[in-house]
Motif scaffolding. Structure first.
Motif, PDB file in Angstrom:
ATOM      1  N   ALA A  63       9.487   1.101 -38.837  1.00  0.00           N
ATOM      2  CA  ALA A  63       8.168   0.601 -38.449  1.00  0.00           C
ATOM      3  C   ALA A  63       8.243  -0.836 -37.943  1.00  0.00           C
ATOM      4  N   ALA A  64       9.086  -1.664 -38.558  1.00  0.00           N
ATOM      5  CA  ALA A  64       9.210  -3.050 -38.128  1.00  0.00           C
ATOM      6  C   ALA A  64       9.736  -3.160 -36.702  1.00  0.00           C
ATOM      7  N   PHE A  65      10.600  -2.236 -36.320  1.00  0.00           N
ATOM      8  CA  PHE A  65      11.154  -2.269 -34.966  1.00  0.00           C
ATOM      9  C   PHE A  65      10.141  -1.791 -33.921  1.00  0.00           C
ATOM     10  N   GLU A  66       8.941  -1.361 -34.353  1.00  0.00           N
ATOM     11  CA  GLU A  66       7.897  -0.962 -33.418  1.00  0.00           C
ATOM     12  C   GLU A  66       7.035  -2.144 -32.981  1.00  0.00           C
ATOM     13  N   VAL A  67       7.403  -3.351 -33.365  1.00  0.00           N
ATOM     14  CA  VAL A  67       6.611  -4.532 -33.021  1.00  0.00           C
ATOM     15  C   VAL A  67       6.353  -4.647 -31.520  1.00  0.00           C
ATOM     16  N   PRO A  68       7.359  -4.457 -30.642  1.00  0.00           N
ATOM     17  CA  PRO A  68       7.070  -4.550 -29.199  1.00  0.00           C
ATOM     18  C   PRO A  68       6.018  -3.559 -28.730  1.00  0.00           C
ATOM     19  N   VAL A  69       6.037  -2.347 -29.279  1.00  0.00           N
ATOM     20  CA  VAL A  69       5.058  -1.333 -28.885  1.00  0.00           C
ATOM     21  C   VAL A  69       3.654  -1.767 -29.299  1.00  0.00           C
ATOM     22  N   VAL A  70       3.514  -2.298 -30.503  1.00  0.00           N
ATOM     23  CA  VAL A  70       2.208  -2.757 -30.981  1.00  0.00           C
ATOM     24  C   VAL A  70       1.686  -3.893 -30.106  1.00  0.00           C
ATOM     25  N   VAL A  71       2.564  -4.820 -29.749  1.00  0.00           N
ATOM     26  CA  VAL A  71       2.162  -5.942 -28.898  1.00  0.00           C
ATOM     27  C   VAL A  71       1.699  -5.441 -27.534  1.00  0.00           C
ATOM     28  N   VAL A  72       2.434  -4.514 -26.943  1.00  0.00           N
ATOM     29  CA  VAL A  72       2.071  -3.978 -25.627  1.00  0.00           C
ATOM     30  C   VAL A  72       0.729  -3.257 -25.684  1.00  0.00           C
ATOM     31  N   VAL A  73       0.524  -2.438 -26.709  1.00  0.00           N
ATOM     32  CA  VAL A  73      -0.724  -1.680 -26.825  1.00  0.00           C
ATOM     33  C   VAL A  73      -1.914  -2.615 -27.011  1.00  0.00           C
ATOM     34  N   LEU A  74      -1.769  -3.629 -27.864  1.00  0.00           N
ATOM     35  CA  LEU A  74      -2.864  -4.581 -28.084  1.00  0.00           C
ATOM     36  C   LEU A  74      -3.233  -5.299 -26.794  1.00  0.00           C
ATOM     37  N   ALA A  75      -2.212  -5.725 -26.039  1.00  0.00           N
ATOM     38  CA  ALA A  75      -2.472  -6.435 -24.786  1.00  0.00           C
ATOM     39  C   ALA A  75      -3.041  -5.505 -23.723  1.00  0.00           C
ATOM     40  N   ARG A  76      -2.510  -4.266 -23.645  1.00  0.00           N
ATOM     41  CA  ARG A  76      -2.961  -3.341 -22.605  1.00  0.00           C
ATOM     42  C   ARG A  76      -4.378  -2.841 -22.857  1.00  0.00           C
ATOM     43  N   MET A  77      -4.786  -2.718 -24.117  1.00  0.00           N
ATOM     44  CA  MET A  77      -6.141  -2.286 -24.439  1.00  0.00           C
ATOM     45  C   MET A  77      -7.166  -3.404 -24.278  1.00  0.00           C
ATOM     46  N   GLY A  78      -6.683  -4.618 -24.046  1.00  0.00           N
ATOM     47  CA  GLY A  78      -7.577  -5.736 -23.854  1.00  0.00           C
ATOM     48  C   GLY A  78      -8.103  -6.355 -25.125  1.00  0.00           C
ATOM     49  N   LEU A  79      -7.539  -5.971 -26.270  1.00  0.00           N
ATOM     50  CA  LEU A  79      -7.991  -6.551 -27.538  1.00  0.00           C
ATOM     51  C   LEU A  79      -7.604  -8.018 -27.643  1.00  0.00           C
ATOM     52  N   VAL A  80      -6.440  -8.358 -27.122  1.00  0.00           N
ATOM     53  CA  VAL A  80      -5.972  -9.739 -27.061  1.00  0.00           C
ATOM     54  C   VAL A  80      -5.257  -9.939 -25.737  1.00  0.00           C
ATOM     55  N   THR A  81      -5.141 -11.182 -25.320  1.00  0.00           N
ATOM     56  CA  THR A  81      -4.397 -11.495 -24.104  1.00  0.00           C
ATOM     57  C   THR A  81      -2.983 -11.925 -24.459  1.00  0.00           C
ATOM     58  N   VAL A  82      -2.110 -11.898 -23.472  1.00  0.00           N
ATOM     59  CA  VAL A  82      -0.739 -12.333 -23.704  1.00  0.00           C
ATOM     60  C   VAL A  82      -0.700 -13.802 -24.097  1.00  0.00           C
ATOM     61  N   THR A  83      -1.591 -14.590 -23.523  1.00  0.00           N
ATOM     62  CA  THR A  83      -1.666 -16.012 -23.881  1.00  0.00           C
ATOM     63  C   THR A  83      -2.018 -16.188 -25.348  1.00  0.00           C
ATOM     64  N   GLN A  84      -2.967 -15.397 -25.828  1.00  0.00           N
ATOM     65  CA  GLN A  84      -3.332 -15.476 -27.252  1.00  0.00           C
ATOM     66  C   GLN A  84      -2.181 -15.023 -28.146  1.00  0.00           C
ATOM     67  N   LEU A  85      -1.433 -14.009 -27.707  1.00  0.00           N
ATOM     68  CA  LEU A  85      -0.280 -13.554 -28.482  1.00  0.00           C
ATOM     69  C   LEU A  85       0.795 -14.637 -28.543  1.00  0.00           C
ATOM     70  N   LYS A  86       0.985 -15.352 -27.471  1.00  0.00           N
ATOM     71  CA  LYS A  86       1.954 -16.454 -27.481  1.00  0.00           C
ATOM     72  C   LYS A  86       1.510 -17.556 -28.438  1.00  0.00           C
ATOM     73  N   GLN A  87       0.212 -17.830 -28.471  1.00  0.00           N
ATOM     74  CA  GLN A  87      -0.295 -18.851 -29.392  1.00  0.00           C
ATOM     75  C   GLN A  87      -0.187 -18.403 -30.846  1.00  0.00           C
ATOM     76  N   PHE A  88      -0.173 -17.084 -31.062  1.00  0.00           N
ATOM     77  CA  PHE A  88      -0.082 -16.529 -32.412  1.00  0.00           C
ATOM     78  C   PHE A  88       1.370 -16.483 -32.902  1.00  0.00           C
ATOM     79  N   ARG A  89       2.325 -16.869 -32.073  1.00  0.00           N
ATOM     80  CA  ARG A  89       3.750 -16.745 -32.398  1.00  0.00           C
ATOM     81  C   ARG A  89       4.099 -17.395 -33.731  1.00  0.00           C
ATOM     82  N   GLY A  90       3.654 -18.600 -33.966  1.00  0.00           N
ATOM     83  CA  GLY A  90       3.975 -19.299 -35.209  1.00  0.00           C
ATOM     84  C   GLY A  90       3.440 -18.586 -36.433  1.00  0.00           C
ATOM     85  N   TYR A  91       2.219 -18.062 -36.343  1.00  0.00           N
ATOM     86  CA  TYR A  91       1.643 -17.317 -37.456  1.00  0.00           C
ATOM     87  C   TYR A  91       2.403 -16.012 -37.694  1.00  0.00           C
ATOM     88  N   PHE A  92       2.863 -15.398 -36.598  1.00  0.00           N
ATOM     89  CA  PHE A  92       3.585 -14.134 -36.758  1.00  0.00           C
ATOM     90  C   PHE A  92       4.911 -14.352 -37.481  1.00  0.00           C
TER      91      PHE A  92
END
Length: 268
Positions: A176-205
């Protein structure tokens, strides 16, 4: 004379029944694939051989003369059978996922189809990669670390059911941990978050990855680092993939709008 409500419902029963029949056929084919894989694995290498293969990382780190034990009368039969069934499902997973894909594909747009199939393939490969990483690398380090703390007055003799539970938890955690890229792609593609917001969330992740690793892995620093560090690296892979998928799976209207914006105009 038929009422308007009856006219609206006319013809809806047959498509619904046909969808149920197709779902049944897809489920049967998926179960047949698992059954065939189970039969092949029972023939070679057999349930006992599969358990011996799964037990190699632990047995190789036990003190000389020690072995695993079964505290339940049926454990020597049931545990290898469960492992064989699990291995059969993993072996037939491409067929199972294809049946899922074939069932939902007719209801998708062309640009959505370009997203689903790569995600199905990549998620399968990533899950297998997580399981393989756990088996070939993490288990050896964890068992070495544990045995280094074992008192010399104790003879280690792990129970096979407890070992199966431990292995299953670790496989699921790393898969499940190795599915992180898939989760990131789905969140960005569905429009729930932007790639810019995901980059800003890097430290928290990064903090979140170490917290997750501390919760779901054994209480040793080796397995925690072995889970947290790949999660952080795969998060970066997910950010790159999200940008790539956003361009690859763009709808025709979005492509036309983007092209118009490049030319400095607007779509009609």
């Amino acid at each position: 004379m038929s009422s308007p409500k009856e006219d609206e419902l006319a013809g809806t029963e047959q498509p619904f029944v046909s969808h149920l029949m197709e779902l049944r056929d897809r489920l049967i084919r998926a179960m047949l694939a698992v059954g065939v894989a189970f039969g092949l694995l029972c023939f070679w290498p057999g349930p006992g051989g599969l358990f011996d293969l799964l037990a190699v990382p632990l047995v190789s780190h036990l003190p000389q003369g020690s072995s695993m034990i079964a505290t339940n009368v049926l454990s020597p039969f049931l545990v290898p059978l469960k492992i064989t069934l699990l291995a059969a499902f993993l072996l037939a997973l491409p067929v199972v996922l294809y049946q899922v894909w074939a069932f939902v594909a007719p209801g998708l747009y062309s640009h959505e189809k370009r997203l689903v199939m790569p995600l199905v393939v990549s998620s399968t490969l990533l899950f297998f990669s997580g399981v393989a990483f756990c088996y070939f690398f993490v288990f050896g380090k964890v068992f070495t670390f544990i045995q280094s703390f074992a008192p010399k007055s104790i003879t280690a003799a792990p129970d096979i059911e407890a070992y199966l539970g431990f292995v299953m938890n670790m496989f699921i955690a790393f898969g499940a941990a190795f599915e992180v890229p898939v989760v990131v792609v789905v969140l960005a593609r569905m429009g729930l978050v932007t790639v810019t917001q995901l980059k800003q969330f890097r430290g928290y992740f990064i903090v979140l990855a170490f917290v997750i690793a501390a919760v779901i892995t054994p209480p040793d620093i080796v397995s925690q680092l072995a889970l947290a560090i790949p999660m952080c690296l795969l998060y970066e892979v997910g950010l790159w993939a999200a940008n790539a998928f956003a361009r690859y799976t763009r709808s025709p209207d979005a492509e036309a709008q983007a092209e118009a914006e490049k030319r400095g105009g607007t779509t009609p």
